[in-house]
Design a protein around this motif. Structure first.
Motif, PDB file in Angstrom:
ATOM      1  N   VAL C  86       0.920  -1.085  -0.030  1.00  0.00           N
ATOM      2  CA  VAL C  86      -0.008  -0.079   0.157  1.00  0.00           C
ATOM      3  C   VAL C  86       0.871   1.372  -0.022  1.00  0.00           C
ATOM      4  O   VAL C  86       2.078   1.092   0.592  1.00  0.00           O
ATOM      5  CB  VAL C  86      -0.942  -0.110   1.269  1.00  0.00           C
ATOM      6  CG1 VAL C  86      -1.635  -1.208   1.279  1.00  0.00           C
ATOM      7  CG2 VAL C  86      -0.207  -0.043   2.574  1.00  0.00           C
ATOM      8  N   ASN C  87       0.449   2.275  -0.781  1.00  0.00           N
ATOM      9  CA  ASN C  87       1.190   3.505  -0.606  1.00  0.00           C
ATOM     10  C   ASN C  87       1.213   4.046   0.697  1.00  0.00           C
ATOM     11  O   ASN C  87       0.111   4.331   1.368  1.00  0.00           O
ATOM     12  CB  ASN C  87       0.595   4.415  -1.689  1.00  0.00           C
ATOM     13  CG  ASN C  87       1.344   5.734  -1.887  1.00  0.00           C
ATOM     14  OD1 ASN C  87       2.280   6.130  -1.017  1.00  0.00           O
ATOM     15  ND2 ASN C  87       1.357   6.417  -3.177  1.00  0.00           N
ATOM     16  N   GLU C  93      -8.672   4.558   2.738  1.00  0.00           N
ATOM     17  CA  GLU C  93      -9.765   4.700   1.944  1.00  0.00           C
ATOM     18  C   GLU C  93      -9.427   4.753   0.357  1.00  0.00           C
ATOM     19  O   GLU C  93     -10.041   3.985  -0.408  1.00  0.00           O
ATOM     20  CB  GLU C  93     -10.419   6.151   1.995  1.00  0.00           C
ATOM     21  CG  GLU C  93     -11.773   6.289   1.064  1.00  0.00           C
ATOM     22  CD  GLU C  93     -12.876   7.000   1.679  1.00  0.00           C
ATOM     23  OE1 GLU C  93     -12.501   7.859   2.867  1.00  0.00           O
ATOM     24  OE2 GLU C  93     -13.928   6.727   1.438  1.00  0.00           O
ATOM     25  N   LYS C  94      -8.311   5.563  -0.017  1.00  0.00           N
ATOM     26  CA  LYS C  94      -7.826   5.741  -1.205  1.00  0.00           C
ATOM     27  C   LYS C  94      -7.423   4.367  -1.852  1.00  0.00           C
ATOM     28  O   LYS C  94      -7.566   4.014  -2.998  1.00  0.00           O
ATOM     29  CB  LYS C  94      -6.965   6.684  -1.506  1.00  0.00           C
ATOM     30  CG  LYS C  94      -7.064   7.704  -2.729  1.00  0.00           C
ATOM     31  CD  LYS C  94      -5.863   8.974  -2.401  1.00  0.00           C
ATOM     32  CE  LYS C  94      -5.287   9.100  -3.627  1.00  0.00           C
ATOM     33  NZ  LYS C  94      -4.289  10.205  -3.639  1.00  0.00           N
ATOM     34  N   THR C  95      -6.822   3.717  -1.207  1.00  0.00           N
ATOM     35  CA  THR C  95      -6.263   2.357  -1.557  1.00  0.00           C
ATOM     36  C   THR C  95      -7.243   1.311  -1.545  1.00  0.00           C
ATOM     37  O   THR C  95      -7.043   0.620  -2.847  1.00  0.00           O
ATOM     38  CB  THR C  95      -5.121   1.820  -0.414  1.00  0.00           C
ATOM     39  OG1 THR C  95      -4.298   2.769  -0.122  1.00  0.00           O
ATOM     40  CG2 THR C  95      -4.401   0.584  -0.698  1.00  0.00           C
ATOM     41  N   VAL C  96      -8.076   1.345  -0.810  1.00  0.00           N
ATOM     42  CA  VAL C  96      -9.318   0.258  -0.897  1.00  0.00           C
ATOM     43  C   VAL C  96      -9.907   0.614  -2.009  1.00  0.00           C
ATOM     44  O   VAL C  96     -10.269  -0.161  -2.973  1.00  0.00           O
ATOM     45  CB  VAL C  96     -10.088   0.169   0.281  1.00  0.00           C
ATOM     46  CG1 VAL C  96     -11.487  -0.628   0.080  1.00  0.00           C
ATOM     47  CG2 VAL C  96      -9.310  -0.394   1.592  1.00  0.00           C
ATOM     48  N   LYS C  97     -10.110   1.688  -2.616  1.00  0.00           N
ATOM     49  CA  LYS C  97     -11.018   2.228  -3.856  1.00  0.00           C
ATOM     50  C   LYS C  97     -10.114   2.395  -5.233  1.00  0.00           C
ATOM     51  O   LYS C  97     -10.573   2.836  -5.855  1.00  0.00           O
ATOM     52  CB  LYS C  97     -11.704   3.361  -3.314  1.00  0.00           C
ATOM     53  CG  LYS C  97     -12.723   3.178  -2.193  1.00  0.00           C
ATOM     54  CD  LYS C  97     -13.654   4.505  -2.121  1.00  0.00           C
ATOM     55  CE  LYS C  97     -14.708   4.057  -0.972  1.00  0.00           C
ATOM     56  NZ  LYS C  97     -15.325   5.216  -0.332  1.00  0.00           N
ATOM     57  N   GLU C  98      -8.892   1.995  -4.995  1.00  0.00           N
ATOM     58  CA  GLU C  98      -7.823   2.082  -6.250  1.00  0.00           C
ATOM     59  C   GLU C  98      -8.514   1.381  -7.395  1.00  0.00           C
ATOM     60  O   GLU C  98      -8.507   2.091  -8.582  1.00  0.00           O
ATOM     61  CB  GLU C  98      -6.568   1.656  -5.772  1.00  0.00           C
ATOM     62  CG  GLU C  98      -5.522   2.385  -6.806  1.00  0.00           C
ATOM     63  CD  GLU C  98      -4.033   2.003  -6.372  1.00  0.00           C
ATOM     64  OE1 GLU C  98      -3.872   1.430  -5.347  1.00  0.00           O
ATOM     65  OE2 GLU C  98      -3.336   2.326  -7.187  1.00  0.00           O
ATOM     66  N   GLY C  99      -9.063   0.262  -7.460  1.00  0.00           N
ATOM     67  CA  GLY C  99      -9.511  -0.536  -8.494  1.00  0.00           C
ATOM     68  C   GLY C  99     -10.934  -0.273  -8.788  1.00  0.00           C
ATOM     69  O   GLY C  99     -11.444  -0.487  -9.715  1.00  0.00           O
ATOM     70  N   LEU C 117     -10.439   3.531   7.407  1.00  0.00           N
ATOM     71  CA  LEU C 117     -10.243   3.930   6.056  1.00  0.00           C
ATOM     72  C   LEU C 117      -9.716   5.301   6.133  1.00  0.00           C
ATOM     73  O   LEU C 117      -9.126   5.757   5.233  1.00  0.00           O
ATOM     74  CB  LEU C 117     -11.672   3.961   5.292  1.00  0.00           C
ATOM     75  CG  LEU C 117     -12.264   2.535   4.891  1.00  0.00           C
ATOM     76  CD1 LEU C 117     -13.483   2.777   4.340  1.00  0.00           C
ATOM     77  CD2 LEU C 117     -11.193   1.796   4.365  1.00  0.00           C
ATOM     78  N   SER C 118     -10.033   6.236   7.304  1.00  0.00           N
ATOM     79  CA  SER C 118      -9.557   7.569   7.445  1.00  0.00           C
ATOM     80  C   SER C 118      -8.004   7.495   7.846  1.00  0.00           C
ATOM     81  O   SER C 118      -7.411   8.403   7.924  1.00  0.00           O
ATOM     82  CB  SER C 118     -10.305   8.303   8.121  1.00  0.00           C
ATOM     83  OG  SER C 118     -10.592   7.763   9.390  1.00  0.00           O
ATOM     84  N   ARG C 136      -9.129  -4.723  -1.689  1.00  0.00           N
ATOM     85  CA  ARG C 136      -8.866  -4.057  -2.996  1.00  0.00           C
ATOM     86  C   ARG C 136      -8.711  -4.991  -4.236  1.00  0.00           C
ATOM     87  O   ARG C 136      -9.007  -4.810  -5.234  1.00  0.00           O
ATOM     88  CB  ARG C 136      -7.395  -3.486  -2.612  1.00  0.00           C
ATOM     89  CG  ARG C 136      -6.747  -2.849  -3.945  1.00  0.00           C
ATOM     90  CD  ARG C 136      -5.645  -2.085  -3.564  1.00  0.00           C
ATOM     91  NE  ARG C 136      -4.624  -2.912  -3.239  1.00  0.00           N
ATOM     92  CZ  ARG C 136      -3.273  -2.778  -3.035  1.00  0.00           C
ATOM     93  NH1 ARG C 136      -2.926  -1.514  -2.965  1.00  0.00           N
ATOM     94  NH2 ARG C 136      -2.515  -3.764  -2.440  1.00  0.00           N
ATOM     95  N   ALA C 137      -8.351  -6.391  -3.794  1.00  0.00           N
ATOM     96  CA  ALA C 137      -8.161  -7.249  -4.777  1.00  0.00           C
ATOM     97  C   ALA C 137      -9.542  -7.903  -5.408  1.00  0.00           C
ATOM     98  O   ALA C 137      -9.264  -8.663  -6.385  1.00  0.00           O
ATOM     99  CB  ALA C 137      -7.238  -8.283  -4.330  1.00  0.00           C
ATOM    100  N   LEU C 138     -10.394  -7.974  -4.632  1.00  0.00           N
ATOM    101  CA  LEU C 138     -11.914  -8.611  -4.921  1.00  0.00           C
ATOM    102  C   LEU C 138     -12.713  -7.983  -5.753  1.00  0.00           C
ATOM    103  O   LEU C 138     -13.935  -7.737  -5.484  1.00  0.00           O
ATOM    104  CB  LEU C 138     -12.317  -8.969  -3.566  1.00  0.00           C
ATOM    105  CG  LEU C 138     -11.795 -10.120  -2.853  1.00  0.00           C
ATOM    106  CD1 LEU C 138     -12.514 -10.229  -1.262  1.00  0.00           C
ATOM    107  CD2 LEU C 138     -12.287 -11.210  -3.519  1.00  0.00           C
ATOM    108  N   GLY C 139     -12.243  -7.170  -6.605  1.00  0.00           N
ATOM    109  CA  GLY C 139     -13.181  -6.346  -7.718  1.00  0.00           C
ATOM    110  C   GLY C 139     -14.066  -7.306  -8.383  1.00  0.00           C
ATOM    111  O   GLY C 139     -13.977  -8.492  -8.639  1.00  0.00           O
TER     112      GLY C 139
END
Lengths: 289, 308, 199
Positions: C86-87, C93-99, C117-118, C136-139
């Motif tokens: 993760v960055n 939040e941004k990481t989880v929603k990246e994809g 998330l915050s 994040r991987a479970l798109g």
């Protein structure tokens, strides 16, 4: 046997110390900005009457009328020092800013454009670093026809390699970081990754790089004008003032060199401190004190 | 004889909250622990529960943005900076987590050679290298040239000389294959049989159980239970603390039961009440009243008001 | 739907072969274990399957992988060290929603609390970060997941929680799962079949 910095005993201290890196940085930043503002505003407000030759006020020691004394032509040394510093700082700012830009472009290009580009740029960096700064600077200033323009171009073209190397290493490391690879697999484009993942990491590096280059650039500007290769003798560059006053030092006119020299030292030191503080704050490897 | 005694150790990190204001986060909180001669004490717990910090606190290598309180003593003397300097690398040795703890610009052989080493230690180390099947050539390599397995052996050999009385091993086995783990553990066991005290820090309960005499279970920065190795058997009836029981029953070979809730509390340690209260099945009103004090129970030691 | 490796081999530049002639198939909805000693190339094989690297010989094929690599890949990977995946300068939040933007139900199933998330990665534990990496991987386009020593660094309680949640989701969505681990009891507990590697 174990890395030395990890071995420093932490001691048994309790309570949160009030004095910390962020406060120190804030102080050094505001101090340097105040100094910069005084020099820049001062040179604007002072006008050029102080630079005029006035033969009846020659060789005067520092006094309330002329705080830094006067030179062998009766010119006010305070005006000359402030104007000279302002000029040096301007050239330094321009040179350091352009150097930083070149370093960013070169470093990122080396890291992202493939192996051939990397080899070319790394070779260029190595070559530039193997030639002494000042020699390159003099050559470039000469080729560009001297003067303010020559010096500025010279500084731009000689100060980028070390920073470019830092940017390249940082970018290469980021490109192979797991979170960047994952981002690609999530379907993000290279541009998106460059702006969201790379830029926020490299931006602070560039800011620190710029602040560390700036005092260097000012000193080199002073050095090259001191050697007589830069601007015309009429321009009150700090290097010219210092080299002229050399001739009069032996006659006991210490103020000709001491005040301009101290001014240069102060300006360079102030910016070097900001750079150092910021580097410590942004470097994830160093401890947040 | 008690080699290492840690009393009421607390460690907190300083970090910037907003602007130049700084806050403290407690990571280790009121920790007590003892290691005797010839004994292997394992410290197990989640990553981030403060296990490694314990090792670093004993060795005096915590980073500078850390506040420490409490007492660490060695052979009954308080381990202050001067004593640490005397014992570290001679009687007390750290087997660090990775080669990142070695100087990257120095050859391995030079780093292994401590300033206090005489000819005796050098010879001893050479025999040890042979025993571990490391060639003489290894001494001439830089840390980055070591493979994972070689690196572990080299790190181990820094500690395993005869004058060492106390070894602190920080995660010596993660990601290693079965046979390597067995070999590494056997080495610690043989050192302990010679009278050395070993503090084995690991998140692998299974590995710890194979050699340890006592197991300290970490949760949210403190030891919630110290149990004898033989207490870990069956479905964990012998265990004292509900977290230890959950840990034991969650092992893939013992039921693989998940605990309800989100596992370990994170962020600032829960200030009031039992840190495990929010995830505990047998929590009552009493658990929220205050942190349970440690008490002796069935040859071990527990921080839970309900344990019996 | 299949994730297939055909006669795959890999080596650094012109060095010695790490492995050759590896054939492996993961079907949709299947949980397959891959066990073997460290240094045998399990992780490398996982990276080849997930498309992080190209095999030196042989092919990896999966339906729906874009050749240019500019689209969401049907094979996603979850790593051993979540803190590197993760960055560090992004809030979670941004990481989880990246994809994609995960539904609250998915986050809840994985035990991710909204408060996390915050926060920044340095403020969460390894287990909490790993849950976020899994989310994040479970798109919606994910068909296969390669889990490389996913819970090796976590304690047993967190490990059991994460795998139970993961297996429920994977079964429901018919995602194929490749579990790379040195932990035999874990593999035999959760996998339909297991493949010994490099022995």
């Amino acid at each position: 046997m174990i890395r030395r910095h990890m071995l420093q005993a932490a001691g048994m201290n309790t309570g949160i110390p009030r004095w910390n890196g962020r406060i120190r940085t804030a102080i050094s930043v505001s101090g340097a900005i105040a100094l910069l503002a005084v020099i820049m505003l001062g040179s604007r407000l002072m006008g050029s009457e102080g630079l005029a030759v006035s033969l009846e006020e020659r060789n005067m020691a520092p006094s309330p009328a002329h705080l830094f004394g006067t030179d062998w032509l009766g010119r006010d040394m305070l005006s000359r020092t402030v104007k000279g510093l302002a000029l040096s700082i301007q050239v330094g700012l321009l040179g350091a800013a352009c150097s930083t830009l070149i370093a960013a472009v070169m470093g990122l290009a080396a890291a992202t454009l493939g192996r051939a580009a990397d080899r070319c740029i790394s070779w260029l960096i190595d070559v530039s670093l193997s030639v002494p700064h000042l020699v390159m600077l003099i050559l470039i200033a000469f080729v560009c026809g001297g003067g303010m323009k020559g010096v500025a171009i010279g500084i731009m073209l000689t100060h980028w390699p070390s920073l470019a190397r830092v940017v390249r290493a940082e970018a290469l490391q980021l490109m192979s970081a797991d979170f960047v690879l994952v981002s690609r697999k999530l379907g993000r484009s290279r541009m998106w990754i460059a702006s969201r993942h790379l830029a926020p990491h490299i931006g602070p590096q560039l800011l620190v790089g710029f602040l560390m280059l700036f005092p260097h650039a000012v000193l080199h500007e002073a050095a090259i004008t001191f050697l007589g290769l830069g601007m015309s003798p009429h321009q009150p560059a700090i290097g010219i003032i210092l080299s002229e006053s050399m001739r009069y030092l032996s006659t006991g006119m210490w103020w000709l060199a001491v005040f301009p020299g101290a001014g240069l030292l102060l300006a360079v030191w102030a910016f070097d401190r900001i750079g150092g503080h910021l580097r410590r704050l942004t470097d994830p490897g160093s401890v947040r004190l | 004889m008690t080699l290492l005694e840690v009393k009421d150790l607390s460690i907190s990190f300083l970090h910037y909250a907003k602007g130049s204001r700084r806050d403290k986060t407690n990571v280790v909180d009121g920790l007590d622990l003892e290691v005797h001669e010839g004994e292997i004490v394992a410290v197990v717990g989640a990553s981030g529960s403060g296990k490694s910090l314990l090792a670093h606190a004993v060795m005096g290598i915590l980073p500078k943005n850390v506040l420490v309180s409490g007492d660490v003593s060695y052979k009954g003397e308080r381990l202050d900076a001067a004593r640490l300097k005397r014992y570290r690398g001679t009687e007390i040795a750290l087997v660090p987590q990775s080669v990142a703890f070695l100087d990257p610009l120095m050859k391995v052989g030079e780093q292994l050679h401590a300033p206090a080493d005489g000819r005796e230690q050098a010879a001893e180390r050479r025999t040890l290298f042979q025993k571990l099947k490391l060639s003489r050539q290894t001494e001439k390599l830089f840390p980055f040239q070591l493979s994972g397995g070689m690196a572990r052996k080299v790190l181990f050999s820094t500690a395993a000389v005869a004058r060492t009385r106390l070894i602190i091993a920080d995660e010596p086995t993660p990601g290693m294959h079965e046979s390597d783990v067995r070999e590494a553990l056997a080495r610690f066991k043989s050192l302990a049989e010679k009278g050395c005290g070993v503090l084995l820090i690991t998140h692998d309960i299974e590995a710890a159980l194979r050699i340890a005499d006592r197991i300290a279970v970490f949760y949210a920065g403190t030891a919630v239970e110290i149990a004898r190795a033989e207490d870990f058997s069956g479905s964990g009836e012998q265990l004292r603390h509900p977290y230890t029981k959950a840990l034991w029953r969650a092992l893939p070979q013992n039921g693989f039961e998940p605990l309800k809730g989100a596992g370990q509390a994170s962020g600032p340690a829960v200030e009031l009440g039992c840190p495990f209260g929010s995830c505990c099945g047998s929590a009552t009103g009493r658990c929220a009243e205050g942190k349970p004090e440690p008490r002796e129970l069935r040859g071990g030691w527990v921080r839970c008001v309900h344990a019996s | 739907m299949l994730l297939e490796a055909n006669h795959v081999g890999w080596r650094y530049d012109k060095g010695d072969w790490l492995f050759r002639n590896v054939d492996l198939t993961v079907r949709a909805g299947e949980v397959v274990g891959l066990t073997g000693p460290s240094g045998s190339g399990k992780t490398t094989l996982g990276r080849l399957l997930a498309g992080y690297m190209q095999p030196a010989e042989g092919t990896v094929s999966v339906q729906g992988r874009s050749p240019g690599g500019n689209a969401h890949d049907p094979v996603q990977m979850v790593f051993q060290h979540p803190e590197r995946a993760v960055n560090p300068r992004w809030r979670l939040e941004k990481t989880v929603k990246e994809g994609f933007v995960p539904e609250p139900g998915l986050l809840e199933a994985l035990g991710i609390r909204p408060a996390w998330l915050s926060r920044y990665p340095s403020e969460l534990s390894g287990g909490e970060l790993q849950r976020c990496c899994i989310a994040r991987a479970l798109g919606p386009e994910t068909r296969f997941i390669v889990a490389d020593e996913m819970t090796t660094m976590l304690d047993a309680v967190t490990q059991a929680q994460i795998w139970h949640a993961m297996l429920d989701i994977v079964r429901e969505r018919q995602i194929g799962l490749l579990v790379i681990s040195h932990d035999r009891p874990l593999v035999s507990r959760i996998c339909d079949r297991s493949i010994p590697f490099g022995e």
